[in-house]
Scaffold this active site. Structure first.
Site, PDB file in Angstrom:
ATOM      1  CB  CYS A   1      -0.916   0.005   1.221  1.00  0.00           C
ATOM      2  SG  CYS A   1      -1.897   1.512   1.387  1.00  0.00           S
TER       3      CYS A   1
ATOM      4  CG  ASN B   1      -0.689  -8.360  -2.531  1.00  0.00           C
ATOM      5  OD1 ASN B   1      -1.765  -8.166  -1.994  1.00  0.00           O
ATOM      6  ND2 ASN B   1      -0.112  -7.460  -3.327  1.00  0.00           N
TER       7      ASN B   1
END
Length: 304
Positions: free
Chosen positions: A242, A251
């Site tokens: 992010c 991720n």
């Protein structure tokens, strides 16, 4: 172990994996990666976000990327997803023919302010208005960011996550995504939160979005699967993070999730060979480290 027979893997590398990379990725590389992923057996791929290029420069060519990959995705039976932060993003996504839209609201007020410069309540009011205006044109899903931990130290209460999930379902969302935005979760926390959510709404209603900042994403995946959850987002190569959350890493890697599930006998319909081809395209055209354990271990029809 209490495991689902089938897990839907949802690929998010073209959006969440690419968005935080500093060097602009060539247009042709983005298109090539998405087309390769389209052949891997996914049911859904999140291919972009429709955001201000000033905020996320990597997504400035989103409309062109969609136009260049739409036919290949459709021919492979892949539904397209995109992240939208506001009404302008929704309008563009609908015009591009995106199948489903992800609208993100942070459980953490501090993170929501950093991400979209609004309080969660203000974002909820906008989402309600967007559903009212576009709900008959496109499928929406609500993503609850920082649902398992806030990078700014704000307490995340299970009761608050339940309230926000209820808000999404009452608006007509078929799914709510539970996002460990900065990888702060552990299996006990995942089990605690998701037990409450599954008890209230059942496992079919939720998508898990887990980051591997502290190396716990696979363990957290397994904890969620024990509760019957069977929809997980991941990014090939373990890319992502992010831009508005300090310390956010990538991720959980798609190839690592696939390897774990395959070894446990859980079906996914996703091809390891096709994922490895996507990894090689990223290595060649994207200036970012591949951090997965399984990348490069697969060769055509052979594991070495």
């Amino acid at each position: 172990m209490n495991l689902p027979k089938f897990v839907e893997m949802i690929e998010v590398c073209p959006r969440d994996g690419f968005q935080n990379i500093h060097d602009l990725i060539p247009f042709d590389t983005k298109v090539a990666v998405i087309k390769q992923l389209a052949t891997a057996g996914y049911q859904r791929i999140e291919i972009c976000s429709f955001v201000s290029p000033k905020a996320i420069p990597q997504m400035a060519d989103a409309v062109e990327v969609v136009a260049s990959t739409r036919d290949v995705l459709k021919s492979n039976g892949v539904k397209t997803a995109a992240l939208v932060p506001n009404a302008r993003g929704v309008e563009t996504a609908v015009a591009c023919g995106i199948d489903e839209l992800t609208y993100v609201i942070s459980v953490s007020e501090k993170h929501n302010m950093a991400n979209v410069k609004r309080t969660p309540e203000e974002s909820m009011e906008e989402f309600k208005a967007l559903i009212g205006r576009y709900g008959d044109k496109v499928r929406f899903r609500l993503s609850l960011a920082t649902a398992l931990g806030c990078p700014f130290g704000e307490e995340i209460r299970t009761e608050r996550v339940l309230e926000m999930a209820k808000f999404g379902f009452e608006l007509g969302c078929e799914e709510v995504m539970i996002a460990d935005t900065v990888g702060m979760a552990n299996p006990v926390r995942v089990s605690s939160l998701m037990t409450a959510l599954v008890h209230a709404y059942g496992p079919d209603k939720f998508i898990m979005h887990l980051h591997d900042t502290r190396g716990l994403a696979l363990a957290n995946t397994l904890a969620a699967m024990q509760l019957g959850l069977h929809k997980f987002e991941s990014a090939v190569g373990g890319l992502g993070g992010c831009p508005f959350a300090p310390g956010a890493a990538g991720n959980v890697a798609s190839e690592d999730v696939l390897n774990m599930l395959t070894e446990m006998g859980v079906e996914t319909g996703v091809s390891a060979d096709a994922l490895n081809e996507a990894v090689m395209l990223i290595r060649e055209g994207v200036h970012a480290p591949i951090v997965s354990h399984m990348a490069g271990l697969y060769k055509k029809s052979t594991c070495v």
